[in-house]
Scaffold this motif. Structure first.
Motif, PDB file in Angstrom:
ATOM      1  N   ASP A 291     -11.800   8.502 -10.999  1.00 38.19           N
ATOM      2  CA  ASP A 291     -12.490   7.699  -9.983  1.00 38.19           C
ATOM      3  C   ASP A 291     -12.177   6.208 -10.159  1.00 38.19           C
ATOM      4  OD1 ASP A 291     -14.492   7.424  -7.813  1.00 38.19           O
ATOM      5  OD2 ASP A 291     -15.659   6.393  -9.361  1.00 38.19           O
ATOM      6  N   ILE A 292     -12.130   5.743 -11.418  1.00 36.50           N
ATOM      7  CA  ILE A 292     -11.805   4.349 -11.702  1.00 36.50           C
ATOM      8  C   ILE A 292     -10.381   4.036 -11.248  1.00 36.50           C
ATOM      9  CG2 ILE A 292     -11.397   2.672 -13.559  1.00 36.50           C
ATOM     10  CD1 ILE A 292     -13.683   4.033 -15.103  1.00 36.50           C
ATOM     11  N   VAL A 293      -9.459   4.954 -11.537  1.00 35.29           N
ATOM     12  CA  VAL A 293      -8.063   4.770 -11.137  1.00 35.29           C
ATOM     13  C   VAL A 293      -7.943   4.694  -9.622  1.00 35.29           C
ATOM     14  CG1 VAL A 293      -5.800   5.899 -11.025  1.00 35.29           C
ATOM     15  CG2 VAL A 293      -7.048   5.804 -13.187  1.00 35.29           C
ATOM     16  N   GLN A 294      -8.599   5.604  -8.919  1.00 34.38           N
ATOM     17  CA  GLN A 294      -8.488   5.642  -7.473  1.00 34.38           C
ATOM     18  C   GLN A 294      -9.074   4.399  -6.817  1.00 34.38           C
ATOM     19  OE1 GLN A 294      -6.683   7.994  -5.908  1.00 34.38           O
ATOM     20  NE2 GLN A 294      -6.922   6.647  -4.148  1.00 34.38           N
ATOM     21  N   LYS A 295     -10.191   3.915  -7.350  1.00 33.59           N
ATOM     22  CA  LYS A 295     -10.796   2.703  -6.805  1.00 33.59           C
ATOM     23  C   LYS A 295      -9.907   1.483  -7.039  1.00 33.59           C
ATOM     24  CE  LYS A 295     -15.680   4.042  -6.942  1.00 33.59           C
ATOM     25  NZ  LYS A 295     -16.999   3.832  -7.603  1.00 33.59           N
ATOM     26  N   ALA A 296      -9.297   1.390  -8.221  1.00 29.74           N
ATOM     27  CA  ALA A 296      -8.391   0.272  -8.513  1.00 29.74           C
ATOM     28  C   ALA A 296      -7.189   0.314  -7.581  1.00 29.74           C
ATOM     29  CB  ALA A 296      -7.938   0.339  -9.969  1.00 29.74           C
TER      30      ALA A 296
ATOM     31  N   THR B 218      -6.880   1.848  -4.615  1.00 25.93           N
ATOM     32  CA  THR B 218      -7.229   1.719  -3.197  1.00 25.93           C
ATOM     33  C   THR B 218      -7.745   0.325  -2.854  1.00 25.93           C
ATOM     34  OG1 THR B 218      -7.795   4.068  -3.119  1.00 25.93           O
ATOM     35  CG2 THR B 218      -8.625   2.675  -1.343  1.00 25.93           C
ATOM     36  N   ASN B 219      -8.654  -0.189  -3.696  1.00 24.84           N
ATOM     37  CA  ASN B 219      -9.290  -1.472  -3.399  1.00 24.84           C
ATOM     38  C   ASN B 219      -8.474  -2.674  -3.857  1.00 24.84           C
ATOM     39  OD1 ASN B 219     -11.441   0.051  -2.427  1.00 24.84           O
ATOM     40  ND2 ASN B 219     -12.562  -0.039  -4.369  1.00 24.84           N
ATOM     41  N   LYS B 220      -7.448  -2.423  -4.670  1.00 29.19           N
ATOM     42  CA  LYS B 220      -6.606  -3.494  -5.230  1.00 29.19           C
ATOM     43  C   LYS B 220      -7.422  -4.464  -6.080  1.00 29.19           C
ATOM     44  CE  LYS B 220      -2.729  -2.219  -3.233  1.00 29.19           C
ATOM     45  NZ  LYS B 220      -3.232  -0.970  -2.663  1.00 29.19           N
ATOM     46  N   LYS B 221      -8.511  -3.972  -6.656  1.00 34.05           N
ATOM     47  CA  LYS B 221      -9.338  -4.769  -7.559  1.00 34.05           C
ATOM     48  C   LYS B 221      -9.802  -3.880  -8.707  1.00 34.05           C
ATOM     49  CE  LYS B 221     -11.340  -8.465  -4.739  1.00 34.05           C
ATOM     50  NZ  LYS B 221     -12.610  -9.096  -4.312  1.00 34.05           N
ATOM     51  N   ALA B 222      -9.927  -4.475  -9.887  1.00 36.39           N
ATOM     52  CA  ALA B 222     -10.390  -3.714 -11.037  1.00 36.39           C
ATOM     53  C   ALA B 222     -10.712  -4.659 -12.179  1.00 36.39           C
ATOM     54  CB  ALA B 222      -9.321  -2.718 -11.487  1.00 36.39           C
ATOM     55  N   VAL B 223     -11.452  -4.147 -13.162  1.00 37.55           N
ATOM     56  CA  VAL B 223     -11.577  -4.839 -14.437  1.00 37.55           C
ATOM     57  C   VAL B 223     -10.549  -4.198 -15.369  1.00 37.55           C
ATOM     58  CG1 VAL B 223     -13.977  -5.518 -14.117  1.00 37.55           C
ATOM     59  CG2 VAL B 223     -13.463  -3.315 -15.149  1.00 37.55           C
ATOM     60  N   CYS B 224     -10.531  -4.610 -16.630  1.00 36.83           N
ATOM     61  CA  CYS B 224      -9.452  -4.187 -17.523  1.00 36.83           C
ATOM     62  C   CYS B 224      -9.349  -2.672 -17.672  1.00 36.83           C
ATOM     63  CB  CYS B 224      -9.610  -4.841 -18.887  1.00 36.83           C
ATOM     64  SG  CYS B 224     -11.201  -4.512 -19.694  1.00 36.83           S
ATOM     65  N   GLU B 225     -10.476  -1.974 -17.612  1.00 40.63           N
ATOM     66  CA  GLU B 225     -10.443  -0.511 -17.720  1.00 40.63           C
ATOM     67  C   GLU B 225      -9.635   0.087 -16.580  1.00 40.63           C
ATOM     68  OE1 GLU B 225     -11.900   3.078 -19.780  1.00 40.63           O
ATOM     69  OE2 GLU B 225     -11.634   0.966 -20.277  1.00 40.63           O
ATOM     70  N   GLY B 226      -9.815  -0.438 -15.379  1.00 36.10           N
ATOM     71  CA  GLY B 226      -9.070   0.054 -14.228  1.00 36.10           C
ATOM     72  C   GLY B 226      -7.584  -0.251 -14.336  1.00 36.10           C
ATOM     73  N   PHE B 227      -7.247  -1.452 -14.810  1.00 41.90           N
ATOM     74  CA  PHE B 227      -5.839  -1.814 -14.997  1.00 41.90           C
ATOM     75  C   PHE B 227      -5.157  -0.866 -15.981  1.00 41.90           C
ATOM     76  CE2 PHE B 227      -7.113  -5.780 -13.051  1.00 41.90           C
ATOM     77  CZ  PHE B 227      -5.943  -6.310 -12.518  1.00 41.90           C
TER      78      PHE B 227
ATOM     79  N   ASN C  13       0.827  -1.208   0.000  1.00 44.43           N
ATOM     80  CA  ASN C  13       0.000   0.000   0.000  1.00 44.43           C
ATOM     81  C   ASN C  13       0.862   1.259   0.000  1.00 44.43           C
ATOM     82  OD1 ASN C  13      -2.731  -1.223   0.298  1.00 44.43           O
ATOM     83  ND2 ASN C  13      -1.848  -1.998   2.200  1.00 44.43           N
ATOM     84  N   PHE C  14       0.499   2.190  -0.863  1.00 40.71           N
ATOM     85  CA  PHE C  14       1.087   3.517  -0.899  1.00 40.71           C
ATOM     86  C   PHE C  14      -0.010   4.532  -0.633  1.00 40.71           C
ATOM     87  CE2 PHE C  14       4.300   1.106  -3.045  1.00 40.71           C
ATOM     88  CZ  PHE C  14       5.492   1.788  -2.827  1.00 40.71           C
ATOM     89  N   ALA C  15       0.378   5.680  -0.128  1.00 39.00           N
ATOM     90  CA  ALA C  15      -0.620   6.704   0.212  1.00 39.00           C
ATOM     91  C   ALA C  15      -1.351   7.211  -1.028  1.00 39.00           C
ATOM     92  CB  ALA C  15       0.050   7.865   0.946  1.00 39.00           C
ATOM     93  N   SER C  16      -0.643   7.245  -2.159  1.00 35.30           N
ATOM     94  CA  SER C  16      -1.242   7.777  -3.391  1.00 35.30           C
ATOM     95  C   SER C  16      -0.488   7.231  -4.596  1.00 35.30           C
ATOM     96  CB  SER C  16      -1.186   9.304  -3.403  1.00 35.30           C
ATOM     97  OG  SER C  16       0.166   9.744  -3.447  1.00 35.30           O
ATOM     98  N   THR C  17      -1.089   7.384  -5.769  1.00 34.36           N
ATOM     99  CA  THR C  17      -0.395   6.980  -6.998  1.00 34.36           C
ATOM    100  C   THR C  17       0.855   7.839  -7.188  1.00 34.36           C
ATOM    101  OG1 THR C  17      -1.833   8.470  -8.272  1.00 34.36           O
ATOM    102  CG2 THR C  17      -2.477   6.150  -8.141  1.00 34.36           C
ATOM    103  N   GLU C  18       0.796   9.085  -6.727  1.00 37.61           N
ATOM    104  CA  GLU C  18       1.970   9.965  -6.847  1.00 37.61           C
ATOM    105  C   GLU C  18       3.151   9.417  -6.041  1.00 37.61           C
ATOM    106  OE1 GLU C  18      -1.063  10.987  -6.105  1.00 37.61           O
ATOM    107  OE2 GLU C  18      -1.652  12.371  -7.713  1.00 37.61           O
ATOM    108  N   ASP C  19       2.861   8.900  -4.834  1.00 41.74           N
ATOM    109  CA  ASP C  19       3.924   8.345  -4.001  1.00 41.74           C
ATOM    110  C   ASP C  19       4.543   7.109  -4.648  1.00 41.74           C
ATOM    111  OD1 ASP C  19       3.622  10.298  -2.136  1.00 41.74           O
ATOM    112  OD2 ASP C  19       2.459   9.086  -0.722  1.00 41.74           O
TER     113      ASP C  19
ATOM    114  N   TRP D 133       4.253  -3.928 -10.779  1.00 43.28           N
ATOM    115  CA  TRP D 133       3.557  -3.559  -9.543  1.00 43.28           C
ATOM    116  C   TRP D 133       2.054  -3.797  -9.689  1.00 43.28           C
ATOM    117  CZ3 TRP D 133      -0.346  -0.697  -7.528  1.00 43.28           C
ATOM    118  CH2 TRP D 133      -0.372  -0.593  -6.132  1.00 43.28           C
ATOM    119  N   ILE D 134       1.500  -3.393 -10.812  1.00 47.99           N
ATOM    120  CA  ILE D 134       0.056  -3.574 -11.026  1.00 47.99           C
ATOM    121  C   ILE D 134      -0.298  -5.059 -11.093  1.00 47.99           C
ATOM    122  CG2 ILE D 134      -1.831  -3.230 -12.660  1.00 47.99           C
ATOM    123  CD1 ILE D 134      -0.554  -0.544 -13.401  1.00 47.99           C
ATOM    124  N   ALA D 135       0.460  -5.815 -11.893  1.00 50.36           N
ATOM    125  CA  ALA D 135       0.162  -7.246 -12.064  1.00 50.36           C
ATOM    126  C   ALA D 135       0.322  -8.025 -10.771  1.00 50.36           C
ATOM    127  CB  ALA D 135       1.054  -7.835 -13.152  1.00 50.36           C
TER     128      ALA D 135
END
Length: 328
Positions: A106-111, A113-122, A39-45, A67-69
């Motif tokens: 919003d999609i990026v932040q949910k992916a 934070t929640n560590k879950k997404a569909v292909c759009e979020g990835f 976990n990181f505080a933000s995508t920027e970090d 990192w994403i995979a």
């Protein structure tokens, strides 16, 4: 040999092959990423950490993919139960673009934070991180080919998203969604399994399983019929560089009793290659011959042959074809 020595030798070999497999699966960049906090505080970090630890564009692009995979899981629940598309109104082009950007953020932040997404979020998360470390990146939408019934499908559809990232002046293909694992439809479970070859994938394999909505790649037209009618290839095909040299189509029109010739790259006669009949029984290939880096073999079209024929190499599926009865 004493039992104790046998046990020690078995233990040593197990450790050796596990470590060998690990070293083949993860490169130096992946090994660094594996030590990152989950976990990181933000995508920027996260982007700052990657920018600090890696110097070249290739290293940064691979680190983001890894990192994403390794940390984001595909949300099959959301995939199987999709939410209705959000509708919005706008008066100007600026308002339209602003609302689209807000939705993507919003999609990026949910992916993230929640560590879950569909292909759009990835794909959007990959683009967000790549932009943050100074890379040119695009999100591509299009069709994906994953099921037997996709062989010979009549039309393309939009059902997937992936990325192109520019590295040292060359655009590379990236699919972080497929890099994280797959869904086992027979067991109905998500399998988390890192697939490094979905970063900088060879276009000949990538476009056997992906077809962009634009129908082009770097301004070159992609053969739509070749995508729709080509054989279905699997992860092990790409990982082992098992290019299908013959037949040149996934649709095989053949009479009963006629032999079908196959040529597949990087397979030897000593490999365990087989296919299953309609009853799920194992059948051996016929007349195997090694020729200049590929294996040539045949299969006879009999009543026991299924509508789809899938070849297994050392227990793993590598290619499927659709058998089309040929009229006399």
């Amino acid at each position: 040999m004493k039992l104790k020595n046998i046990i020690m030798l078995t233990f040593f070999l197990n450790v050796f092959f596990v470590n060998l497999s690990y070293s083949q699966k993860y490169n130096r960049i992946d090994s660094i990423i594996l030590k990152y906090p989950k976990n990181f505080a933000s995508t920027e970090d996260l982007a700052k950490r990657i920018d600090k630890d890696f110097k070249s564009e290739y290293q940064k692009a691979r680190a983001i993919f890894s990192w994403i995979a390794l940390n984001i899981q595909y949300d099959y629940k959301a995939y199987l139960n999709p939410q209705p598309s959000k509708r919005f109104t706008y008066r100007t082009e600026y308002e339209r673009n602003k609302q689209i950007q807000d939705l993507q953020d919003d999609i990026v932040q949910k992916a993230f934070t929640n560590k879950k997404a569909v292909c759009e979020g990835f794909s959007l998360l990959y683009a967000e991180l790549a932009n943050s470390v100074g890379l040119n990146v695009e999100v591509i939408h299009g069709d994906s080919k994953t099921m037997l019934n996709d062989i010979g499908r009549k039309n393309t559809q939009t059902n997937h998203a992936w990325n192109m990232v520019e590295i040292d002046g060359k655009w590379r293909l990236v699919d972080a969604t497929w890099g994280q694992g797959y869904f086992d439809f027979s067991k109905k479970i998500a399998v988390k399994e890192f697939k490094p070859y979905y970063f900088d994938t060879d276009p000949k394999y990538f476009f056997a399983k992906h077809y962009p909505d634009s129908g082009t790649y770097l301004n070159d037209k992609i053969d739509k019929d070749a995508f729709l009618n080509g054989p279905l290839i699997y992860n092990n095909t790409i990982g082992g560089d098992h290019e299908i040299l013959e037949p040149n189509s996934g649709l095989i029109e053949v009479k009963t009793g006629e032999k079908i010739t196959f040529r597949i790259k990087n397979i030897s006669k000593t490999d365990d290659i087989c296919y299953l009949n309609t009853k799920g029984q194992r059948f051996e290939i016929e007349n195997p011959k090694e020729k200049r880096g590929f294996l040539e073999f045949q299969v006879t079209n009999t009543n026991n042959l299924s509508k789809f024929i899938t070849f297994f190499l050392n227990g793993n599926s590598i290619a499927s074809f659709k058998i089309v009865p040929k009229s006399i």
